[in-house]
Each structure stands twice: as C-alpha cells, then as structure tokens.
Scaffold this motif. Structure first.
Motif, PDB file in Angstrom:
ATOM      1  N   THR A 320       0.847  -1.182   0.000  1.00 49.57           N
ATOM      2  CA  THR A 320       0.000   0.000   0.000  1.00 49.57           C
ATOM      3  C   THR A 320       0.882   1.231   0.000  1.00 49.57           C
ATOM      4  O   THR A 320       2.002   1.217   0.512  1.00 49.57           O
ATOM      5  N   GLN A 321       0.370   2.317  -0.561  1.00 48.30           N
ATOM      6  CA  GLN A 321       1.081   3.592  -0.540  1.00 48.30           C
ATOM      7  C   GLN A 321       0.373   4.544   0.421  1.00 48.30           C
ATOM      8  O   GLN A 321      -0.850   4.685   0.381  1.00 48.30           O
ATOM      9  N   LYS A 322       1.156   5.186   1.287  1.00 47.21           N
ATOM     10  CA  LYS A 322       0.605   6.109   2.253  1.00 47.21           C
ATOM     11  C   LYS A 322       1.328   7.444   2.163  1.00 47.21           C
ATOM     12  O   LYS A 322       2.539   7.487   1.996  1.00 47.21           O
ATOM     13  N   ALA A 323       0.556   8.522   2.265  1.00 42.40           N
ATOM     14  CA  ALA A 323       1.155   9.856   2.238  1.00 42.40           C
ATOM     15  C   ALA A 323       1.771  10.156   3.599  1.00 42.40           C
ATOM     16  O   ALA A 323       1.131   9.979   4.636  1.00 42.40           O
ATOM     17  N   ASP A 324       3.004  10.601   3.591  1.00 38.34           N
ATOM     18  CA  ASP A 324       3.752  10.869   4.817  1.00 38.34           C
ATOM     19  C   ASP A 324       4.216  12.322   4.793  1.00 38.34           C
ATOM     20  O   ASP A 324       4.921  12.743   3.874  1.00 38.34           O
ATOM     21  N   THR A 325       3.804  13.073   5.813  1.00 35.65           N
ATOM     22  CA  THR A 325       4.203  14.473   5.933  1.00 35.65           C
ATOM     23  C   THR A 325       4.926  14.677   7.252  1.00 35.65           C
ATOM     24  O   THR A 325       4.449  14.239   8.299  1.00 35.65           O
ATOM     25  N   GLN A 326       6.083  15.320   7.188  1.00 30.22           N
ATOM     26  CA  GLN A 326       6.847  15.606   8.402  1.00 30.22           C
ATOM     27  C   GLN A 326       7.439  17.001   8.277  1.00 30.22           C
ATOM     28  O   GLN A 326       8.345  17.241   7.482  1.00 30.22           O
ATOM     29  N   LEU A 327       6.910  17.919   9.092  1.00 28.35           N
ATOM     30  CA  LEU A 327       7.310  19.316   9.033  1.00 28.35           C
ATOM     31  C   LEU A 327       7.994  19.722  10.346  1.00 28.35           C
ATOM     32  O   LEU A 327       7.598  19.295  11.425  1.00 28.35           O
ATOM     33  N   PHE A 328       9.005  20.592  10.212  1.00 22.60           N
ATOM     34  CA  PHE A 328       9.792  21.036  11.353  1.00 22.60           C
ATOM     35  C   PHE A 328       9.747  22.560  11.463  1.00 22.60           C
ATOM     36  O   PHE A 328       9.684  23.270  10.459  1.00 22.60           O
ATOM     37  N   VAL A 329       9.810  23.058  12.702  1.00 25.13           N
ATOM     38  CA  VAL A 329       9.860  24.499  12.943  1.00 25.13           C
ATOM     39  C   VAL A 329      11.277  24.978  12.651  1.00 25.13           C
ATOM     40  O   VAL A 329      12.254  24.362  13.076  1.00 25.13           O
ATOM     41  N   ASN A 330      11.406  26.074  11.924  1.00 26.83           N
ATOM     42  CA  ASN A 330      12.725  26.540  11.490  1.00 26.83           C
ATOM     43  C   ASN A 330      13.402  27.374  12.584  1.00 26.83           C
ATOM     44  O   ASN A 330      13.363  28.600  12.591  1.00 26.83           O
ATOM     45  N   LEU A 331      14.041  26.670  13.524  1.00 24.77           N
ATOM     46  CA  LEU A 331      14.802  27.285  14.604  1.00 24.77           C
ATOM     47  C   LEU A 331      16.286  27.008  14.419  1.00 24.77           C
ATOM     48  O   LEU A 331      16.664  26.197  13.583  1.00 24.77           O
ATOM     49  N   ARG A 332      17.142  27.662  15.220  1.00 22.86           N
ATOM     50  CA  ARG A 332      18.593  27.479  15.170  1.00 22.86           C
ATOM     51  C   ARG A 332      19.075  27.532  13.727  1.00 22.86           C
ATOM     52  O   ARG A 332      19.736  26.625  13.230  1.00 22.86           O
ATOM     53  N   CYS A 333      18.723  28.603  13.044  1.00 22.83           N
ATOM     54  CA  CYS A 333      18.985  28.692  11.610  1.00 22.83           C
ATOM     55  C   CYS A 333      19.741  29.965  11.269  1.00 22.83           C
ATOM     56  O   CYS A 333      19.892  30.868  12.089  1.00 22.83           O
ATOM     57  N   MET A 334      20.206  30.012  10.026  1.00 20.55           N
ATOM     58  CA  MET A 334      20.876  31.202   9.526  1.00 20.55           C
ATOM     59  C   MET A 334      20.631  31.329   8.027  1.00 20.55           C
ATOM     60  O   MET A 334      20.317  30.352   7.343  1.00 20.55           O
ATOM     61  N   GLN A 335      20.795  32.540   7.559  1.00 19.18           N
ATOM     62  CA  GLN A 335      20.713  32.839   6.128  1.00 19.18           C
ATOM     63  C   GLN A 335      22.089  33.328   5.686  1.00 19.18           C
ATOM     64  O   GLN A 335      22.698  34.178   6.348  1.00 19.18           O
ATOM     65  N   LEU A 336      22.586  32.779   4.576  1.00 22.65           N
ATOM     66  CA  LEU A 336      23.867  33.233   4.035  1.00 22.65           C
ATOM     67  C   LEU A 336      23.634  34.320   2.994  1.00 22.65           C
ATOM     68  O   LEU A 336      22.817  34.165   2.085  1.00 22.65           O
ATOM     69  N   LYS A 337      24.389  35.406   3.140  1.00 21.38           N
ATOM     70  CA  LYS A 337      24.356  36.497   2.171  1.00 21.38           C
ATOM     71  C   LYS A 337      25.802  36.886   1.873  1.00 21.38           C
ATOM     72  O   LYS A 337      26.421  37.609   2.656  1.00 21.38           O
ATOM     73  N   GLY A 338      26.315  36.367   0.767  1.00 21.70           N
ATOM     74  CA  GLY A 338      27.710  36.625   0.439  1.00 21.70           C
ATOM     75  C   GLY A 338      28.618  35.977   1.466  1.00 21.70           C
ATOM     76  O   GLY A 338      28.532  34.784   1.741  1.00 21.70           O
ATOM     77  N   SER A 339      29.496  36.788   2.071  1.00 25.08           N
ATOM     78  CA  SER A 339      30.425  36.268   3.070  1.00 25.08           C
ATOM     79  C   SER A 339      29.899  36.442   4.490  1.00 25.08           C
ATOM     80  O   SER A 339      30.641  36.262   5.455  1.00 25.08           O
ATOM     81  N   ARG A 340      28.631  36.799   4.623  1.00 21.54           N
ATOM     82  CA  ARG A 340      28.058  37.018   5.947  1.00 21.54           C
ATOM     83  C   ARG A 340      26.935  36.022   6.221  1.00 21.54           C
ATOM     84  O   ARG A 340      26.228  35.572   5.312  1.00 21.54           O
ATOM     85  N   ALA A 341      26.775  35.703   7.498  1.00 25.46           N
ATOM     86  CA  ALA A 341      25.668  34.864   7.946  1.00 25.46           C
ATOM     87  C   ALA A 341      24.755  35.704   8.820  1.00 25.46           C
ATOM     88  O   ALA A 341      25.223  36.420   9.721  1.00 25.46           O
ATOM     89  N   ILE A 342      23.456  35.645   8.532  1.00 26.82           N
ATOM     90  CA  ILE A 342      22.465  36.308   9.365  1.00 26.82           C
ATOM     91  C   ILE A 342      21.872  35.248  10.282  1.00 26.82           C
ATOM     92  O   ILE A 342      21.230  34.301   9.826  1.00 26.82           O
ATOM     93  N   LEU A 343      22.112  35.391  11.591  1.00 23.07           N
ATOM     94  CA  LEU A 343      21.623  34.446  12.580  1.00 23.07           C
ATOM     95  C   LEU A 343      20.325  34.963  13.191  1.00 23.07           C
ATOM     96  O   LEU A 343      20.144  36.170  13.352  1.00 23.07           O
ATOM     97  N   TYR A 344      19.454  34.041  13.565  1.00 21.71           N
ATOM     98  CA  TYR A 344      18.157  34.395  14.146  1.00 21.71           C
ATOM     99  C   TYR A 344      17.974  33.635  15.456  1.00 21.71           C
ATOM    100  O   TYR A 344      18.091  32.410  15.497  1.00 21.71           O
ATOM    101  N   VAL A 345      17.672  34.361  16.527  1.00 23.56           N
ATOM    102  CA  VAL A 345      17.485  33.747  17.842  1.00 23.56           C
ATOM    103  C   VAL A 345      16.365  34.472  18.583  1.00 23.56           C
ATOM    104  O   VAL A 345      16.069  35.639  18.317  1.00 23.56           O
TER     105      VAL A 345
END
Length: 373
Positions: A320-345
């Motif tokens: 049988t085929q079953k749909a599986d969804t697993q979503l995570f809250v985006n914490l402890r993350c960063m965005q890269l912009k060129g040579s810099r990292a933008i951290l979020y806390v």
C-alpha cells in the motif's frame, strides 16, 4: 551514491543556480536531497502537492515548494557524526546597543503581559556575522556532525536565498491519519547532565504550548494522548518537551486547516496567538522571513506491507502507498548572504521573565550556529 558524489551534485546545483534542499532527519544517518530541474519558483496552493516545503513565519500562502515531480531525489546512507564541543569566547556585551534594544523590547512585552493583554510572547532578534569560510556545503557538513539528533538542512533557491539550520522541533507528523505534534519550550544551558531543575517560568512556557496544541486539535483529532514533559538536549541547550499524538477524524479536515491551526505555535509566537503575532510584527522592527516558519517533506509516498491470511492459510502480502508528511519548525537557523551569515534567535517572554536573563538565553541559542562557523 557515495558521499563524494552526493556533495558534488549539490555543488553542481549551486553553480547552475538551481534550487535544491539537502537534509537529514533526527536520529537518522542517511541524507536526502531534492534537486529541482528548473529555476521556477513554485508555491503550494493547498498543501495537497508532494515535495519539500519552506514556509515563512508570517504567511503560509507564500510557502515555497520544491516539487517532487520536477526534481531528482538523491541520497546516501550514512554521514559520520561527531561529538564536537561547541564553545565561544564572545562577550555578552560585545554588541551593547543590540542588547539594550532587545532588553527594552522584553521590558515592553512584560508590561503588556502584566496589563493582561498577553500571556506569553516570543521575541527574537537577528545578528550578522562575517564568515572566514562561507561555503554553505562546508557549513552543512559541520552541522551534520554536530547535531545528530536535530533536523539538519541546507536549502537554496536563487530567487529566495540560501538557508541552513539544525532545528530541534517538529511541527507536525502525519502518516495515514496518525498524527504527532511536539510541544517544545523552556531553555537552559547544558552543563553535562539532563537531570536539571526547571523553574516556574519554563514550566509555564511549555504548558502554554501544550494547551494551545490540544485546543487547536480538539475539533479534528480523536484519541489524543500527551506524554509527560521531559528534558531534551539540543546541542548546548536543554528544553522541555512533550509529544502529543492522535488520529485525525475522517470528517474532511485537510492539511491547510491543520497547519493554519497550529502555526505559529506559542513556542515561536505566543498566547493569545493573534495578539502575540501583532505585537511581534509591530515591535520587533525586522522581518523574520523564514525564521520560525516551517519546512519539511509534504505528502511523500511511503510503501507499506499488509499481511493477509486466506482461508487456505496461505500468507499473502499486499503493498500500500501512504502519504507521509513531516514538518519542522525553522529554529537554530541562519541565512547566508555573500560572506556574511544572518543568525536568528529568540525566547519566550512571560510574567516571570527577567530582561537580562532573556538576553543571555538568546546569546546561548546563537552559540548553536556560531559553534560550527
């Protein structure tokens, strides 16, 4: 696929400026990636699609989709993990003006809570850091080694940006009507043991999250069960965690309704939800973008086996085929912009909060990412 070939494929996607996501689920050794074949920026319409979603904090209708039917999935079985000790010599007062501004925001929130306008609100800040090595795949490998128990990812779209993270929090897991949701809140530094004492402030934070989830699910989920709150370790931090499980009613509730009901939870927004979100949008004075949004697999098809005994006692197996969804809250993350990292806390503010302690908590959380940079 070998480790080397896997990362060469990711490198090729970056060079060609093609969207992709690479990720490892909590407590697993294998790593998966979806390599989109076109440059198109896709969004979910109603969360019935199959693919990997990446959603902002403020508007789930702008949830970006890397669609399965327009992507190649690759994987390899095991990436070595380590037990690297995360350290930092950064002073808490290095950015004194940022500290004063954040503490003033916390003070304003506490005043609103004491007036009865809010019960809890989660306040955050961003921090820009110059990198000595801004190669996202190098950073991704470091996150993989350092955080074997978290959801570790590297996500890229040329029209949106490049994000990495190691989040400890599941938003929702649904498989064949079986649902589980994590209630995670409260923070203290890990000092060699998980046998710690939690203060009233942290206990109250975690209970707010649990009560909110139970209230939001009561119309659509039956046979609900809640685990005892336990201490959970994530990198250099400890949190209080409960798992809520149940069975989704067969009354037509859909994925969009469930996500809208749960997101954003009090763990990243506050209580009451609408009032807390308005306070955040009006007072944080920056755009969280995808920080405290959610990400993960949407409607992936998994294969199951059903055993059936016929009258002549022969065992037959049906797939049988079953749909599986697993979503995570985006914490402890960063965005890269060129040579810099933008951290979020950020951190949860209640009537028990102390502005100085809340600042220290955001510094401790920033070390999760700084420790690998």
């Amino acid at each position: 696929m070998t480790n080397t070939l896997f990362f060469e494929r990711l490198k090729g996607q970056l060079k060609a400026k093609l969207p992709f996501v690479a990720y490892r689920k909590p407590n697993e050794s294998g790593i998966n990636a979806l390599l989109q074949k076109t440059h198109q920026l896709c969004y979910t319409r109603n969360f019935t699609e199959s693919g990997f979603v990446f959603s902002p904090f403020n508007d789930i209708h702008k949830t970006v989709l890397i669609p399965l039917d327009d992507s190649e999935m690759i994987s390899f079985s095991e990436f070595p993990t380590g037990t690297s000790k995360l350290e930092s010599t950064l002073s808490l007062n290095k950015q004194s003006h940022v500290k004063r501004r954040y503490m003033a925001l916390v003070t304003k929130a506490i005043q609103n809570i004491k007036k009865g306008k809010l019960k809890k609100v989660v306040l955050s800040r961003s921090e820009s850091l110059e990198l000595t090595d801004s190669n996202p795949l190098t950073i991704f490998k470091k996150l993989l080694r350092a955080y074997p128990k978290g959801f570790v990812y590297c996500w890229y779209h040329p029209e949106v940006g490049l994000w990495l993270g190691a989040t400890p929090e599941t938003l929702i897991r649904i498989k064949d009507r079986q649902l589980s949701v994590m209630a995670l809140a409260g923070t203290q530094a890990y000092k060699g043991t998980v046998n710690v004492i939690w203060e009233q402030k942290e206990k109250e934070e975690q209970q707010y999250v649990t009560n909110f989830i139970l209230d939001q699910l009561k119309a659509s989920v039956e046979r609900v069960a809640v685990s005892e709150a336990e201490t959970s370790k994530s990198g250099n931090l400890l949190h209080l965690k409960s798992i809520i499980t149940g069975t989704i009613n067969s009354n037509g509730v859909n994925m969009t309704q469930l996500i809208e009901a749960l997101h954003p939870t009090p763990a990243v927004c506050g209580v009451p939800k609408h009032e807390a979100k308005q306070f955040i949008l009006e007072n944080e004075n920056y755009d969280r973008e995808f920080y405290t949004g959610f990400l993960g697999e949407l409607n992936f098809q998994t294969i199951g086996m059903i055993q059936s005994n016929t009258k002549n006692k022969e065992n037959r197996a049906f797939t049988t085929q079953k749909a599986d969804t697993q979503l995570f809250v985006n914490l402890r993350c960063m965005q890269l912009k060129g040579s810099r990292a933008i951290l979020y806390v950020g951190g949860g503010i209640t009537k028990w909060s102390n502005p100085e302690h809340e600042w220290d908590e955001t510094v401790a959380k920033s070390m999760v990412i700084k420790g690998v940079l």
